[in-house]
Design an enzyme around this catalytic site. Sequence first.
Site, short mmCIF file in Angstrom:
data_model
loop_
_atom_site.label_atom_id
_atom_site.label_comp_id
_atom_site.label_asym_id
_atom_site.label_seq_id
_atom_site.Cartn_x
_atom_site.Cartn_y
_atom_site.Cartn_z
N LYS A 1 -9.82 -10.60 -16.49
CA LYS A 1 -9.85 -10.70 -17.95
C LYS A 1 -9.13 -11.96 -18.46
O LYS A 1 -9.62 -12.63 -19.37
CB LYS A 1 -9.18 -9.45 -18.55
CG LYS A 1 -9.46 -9.25 -20.02
CD LYS A 1 -10.76 -8.52 -20.18
CE LYS A 1 -11.08 -8.22 -21.63
NZ LYS A 1 -12.31 -7.40 -21.71
N HIS B 1 8.07 -8.01 -3.37
CA HIS B 1 6.80 -8.33 -4.05
C HIS B 1 6.87 -9.66 -4.80
O HIS B 1 7.47 -9.74 -5.87
CB HIS B 1 6.45 -7.21 -5.04
CG HIS B 1 6.04 -5.96 -4.36
ND1 HIS B 1 4.74 -5.69 -4.00
CD2 HIS B 1 6.77 -4.91 -3.92
CE1 HIS B 1 4.68 -4.53 -3.39
NE2 HIS B 1 5.90 -4.02 -3.32
N SER C 1 -21.75 -7.70 -28.37
CA SER C 1 -21.03 -6.64 -29.10
C SER C 1 -19.93 -7.19 -29.98
O SER C 1 -19.40 -6.48 -30.83
CB SER C 1 -20.42 -5.67 -28.09
OG SER C 1 -19.34 -6.30 -27.43
N GLY C 2 -19.57 -8.45 -29.77
CA GLY C 2 -18.42 -8.98 -30.50
C GLY C 2 -17.14 -8.86 -29.69
O GLY C 2 -16.13 -9.44 -30.03
N GLY C 3 -17.20 -8.12 -28.58
CA GLY C 3 -16.05 -8.01 -27.68
C GLY C 3 -15.88 -9.30 -26.87
O GLY C 3 -16.76 -10.17 -26.87
N VAL C 4 -14.76 -9.40 -26.17
CA VAL C 4 -14.43 -10.63 -25.44
C VAL C 4 -15.50 -10.97 -24.40
O VAL C 4 -16.01 -12.09 -24.34
CB VAL C 4 -13.07 -10.49 -24.72
CG1 VAL C 4 -12.73 -11.76 -23.95
CG2 VAL C 4 -11.97 -10.16 -25.71
N ASP C 5 -15.84 -9.98 -23.57
CA ASP C 5 -16.69 -10.28 -22.42
C ASP C 5 -18.10 -10.74 -22.85
O ASP C 5 -18.58 -11.77 -22.41
CB ASP C 5 -16.78 -9.07 -21.48
CG ASP C 5 -15.40 -8.65 -20.99
OD1 ASP C 5 -14.48 -9.49 -21.00
OD2 ASP C 5 -15.23 -7.48 -20.61
N SER C 6 -18.73 -9.96 -23.72
CA SER C 6 -20.09 -10.36 -24.10
C SER C 6 -20.06 -11.67 -24.90
O SER C 6 -21.01 -12.47 -24.82
CB SER C 6 -20.82 -9.25 -24.85
OG SER C 6 -20.31 -9.06 -26.14
N SER C 7 -18.99 -11.91 -25.62
CA SER C 7 -18.90 -13.17 -26.37
C SER C 7 -18.82 -14.37 -25.44
O SER C 7 -19.48 -15.39 -25.65
CB SER C 7 -17.66 -13.18 -27.27
OG SER C 7 -17.77 -12.17 -28.25
N GLY D 1 0.83 -1.20 0.00
CA GLY D 1 0.00 0.00 0.00
C GLY D 1 0.86 1.24 0.00
O GLY D 1 2.04 1.18 0.36
N GLU E 1 4.48 -11.04 -6.33
CA GLU E 1 3.50 -11.07 -7.42
C GLU E 1 4.03 -10.55 -8.75
O GLU E 1 3.43 -10.76 -9.78
CB GLU E 1 2.23 -10.31 -7.01
CG GLU E 1 2.38 -8.80 -6.84
CD GLU E 1 2.92 -8.38 -5.47
OE1 GLU E 1 3.51 -9.23 -4.77
OE2 GLU E 1 2.76 -7.20 -5.11
N CYS F 1 5.11 -6.31 1.79
CA CYS F 1 5.49 -4.91 1.83
C CYS F 1 4.71 -4.15 2.92
O CYS F 1 4.90 -4.43 4.10
CB CYS F 1 5.32 -4.29 0.44
SG CYS F 1 6.20 -2.74 0.27
N TYR F 2 3.81 -3.26 2.56
CA TYR F 2 3.06 -2.56 3.60
C TYR F 2 2.36 -3.56 4.53
O TYR F 2 2.23 -3.33 5.73
CB TYR F 2 2.01 -1.61 2.98
CG TYR F 2 1.23 -0.85 4.03
CD1 TYR F 2 1.69 0.37 4.50
CD2 TYR F 2 0.06 -1.38 4.58
CE1 TYR F 2 1.01 1.07 5.49
CE2 TYR F 2 -0.62 -0.70 5.58
CZ TYR F 2 -0.15 0.53 6.03
OH TYR F 2 -0.82 1.20 7.01
#
Length: 520
Positions: free
Chosen positions: A376, A176, A230-236, A57, A178, A84-85
Site C-alpha cells: 500500500k 528484529h 471507486s475513488g479509493g486509493v488503489d483503483s485511482s 515465525g 524490521e 529470529c526463527y
Amino acid sequence: MDIHAHRLLILDFGSQYTQLIARKVRELGVYCEILPWDMPVDELVAFAPRGVILSGGPESTTLADAPRIPDAVLQMKVPMLGICYGMQSMAAQLGGQVGAEQEREFGHAEVRVGEGSTLLGGLTDHIDANRLDVWMSHGDRVQAAPPGFQVVASTEHVPIIAIEDAERRWFGIQFHPEVTHTRQGLEILRRFSMEVCGCEALWTADGIIDDQIRRVREQVGDAEVLLGLSGGVDSSVVAALLHEAIGDQLTCVFVDTGLLRYQEGDQVMRTFAQHMGVKVIRVNAAEKYFAALDGVDDPETKRKIIGGLFVEIFEQEAAKLRDVQFLAQGTIYPDVIESAGARTGKAHVIKSHHNVGGLPEHMKLSLVEPLRELFKDEVRRLGNALGLPHEMIHRHPFPGPGLGVRVLGAVSADVVSVLQKADHIFIQELRASGWYERTSQAFAVFLPVKSVGVVGDARAYEPVIALRAVETIDFMTAGWAELPYSLLGKVSLRIVNEVRGVSRVVYDITGKPPATIEWE
Ligand code: XMP
C-alpha cells in the site's frame, strides 16, 4: 536495467512481521518477494534471488515437524540472513543447537557486538561503541553456533544473539531489524541487501511506473480496457497508471451509489475526467440505490443489495462497450500473499473478509493488475509520482457498501445527506488539527434514535450522530483514538449548529474487540 534484476527472497516462516521485512527492504529500493517456506522448491530456485532473508515465525525448531529451510535454498549458495526463527532454523539445520528457555525475551534489549562482525560492526546507538538497542520477541534461543559460524553479539542474559559465517556470507540475528524499535534495523537490512548481496536501488517509483507502462502495453496491445473506479486509493492509482500507459484505450466506469462521502463523486470526476483527461463514465445510480434500500434495515441484507446492484450496473455499462477484452483491477501485494498463504494452508492472518462481491466470471475478461507487486505505501508513492492529489492517496479506508453501513437501520437520501455533512465537518476538523494522519480511520455514524434537544427556544426531537476514530495497524484489532476534548467539542458544536436534523453528538470509546470498527 530490469528493476527486478537485483532481488531478494524472503522465505516466510509465518511471522506477523514478514511483510514488514519486505516493506523495509523495498524502502531501500531493493525488490523482494515473500514466498512460503513450503512452496515447491523448483519455484523457489527459479526465483533466482541474490540473497535470502529467513523470517521469524511462531513455531519451535525443537518440534519434529517444524518448518525448515529447504535444502535447495541452502544449495543456492547465496548470502542468507536469518531473523529470529530464521536464525534458529539455520542453527538447528546446520549443526548448532537450539533450545527452549524458561523466560521468554520480549521487548527492548541492549546488544553487545563483538569484534569483526561484517553485519553489525561499527553500528552504535551509544557513546560506548558496539552497543545496539534492539527489539526481541522469542521463546527459543540458539545455544550453540553451528560449525563455521562465529558468535558476534550477545546480551546480558543471552550469550548468542548474532552469528555469522563470513565465508558463506550467512548471518543470523535473534532480534528484529524490521521494527522501528531496533534503531539501526534499516541500516542492518541495507548492509545485508546492498553490501553483502550487492543489490542496487533499482526499485523506485519512477522505475516501477516505467516498468508497468511497458508491461501493460505489452499485455493489452491495442485492445480496450475497463476499470471500475471507486475513488479509493488503489483503483485511482490504477486509473492514473493505465491512462499513462494506454490513454484512450482505458474506459473507467464510476458507479456513484449516492452512498459516498460528501461530494466525493464530483471530486472523482474533477480529478480524473477534467484534470487528467481520463475517459470516465459516471453512472448516477443514487436513486436506484435508495429505491432498492427503502425500508431495509438488516445490515447483511443491505450489504447484499448494495453489492448486487453494483455488479448489475457495472455489467450493464460494460455490455455497452463493445470491444473490451480486459478488466483492470487494483489487487495489491498483500492480497496476493494472503491468497498464496491460503493456498498452501499457511495463512496465519485471518483474511480481511467482506468485500462487496466480485464481478462474475461470465464477463470473460482477462485481468490487468498493475499493482500486484506493490504494498500500500508503494501504491501511494506511485500515486504521488503520477500526480494524484495528496488528499486522494492518503485517505482513510472506506468500506465498499459506503455510508449504507454507516446509517444504522433504513437508508434514505435525506439521512445520507445529514450523515455526509456531519462526517465532512468531522474530517475537516481532524485535518485542520493534524489528527487525520494520526488516526487510521475516522467517520461519523447516523443513529436513528431520537433524543431531545433545544434549538433556539424550541424543543427539538432529533437523531444522534456518533463519531468514531480508531488507531490500528492491521484493522483486525483497533483502539479508539484519544482525541482531545477541545477537538471533540468543536466538532460537536459545528455539527449541531450547521447540520439540520441533529440534536446530539456522541463519541464511541469502544475498542476492537469487542466492537468492530464499523457499526454495522
Ligand atoms: P470492521 O467493522 O469489520 O472493519 O472492524 C474492519 C475494516 O474493514 C472495513 N469494512 C469493509 N470494507 N466492505 C469493505 O470493503 C465491507 O463490507 C466492509 N465492512 C467493514 C472497515 O471500514 C474497516 O476498515
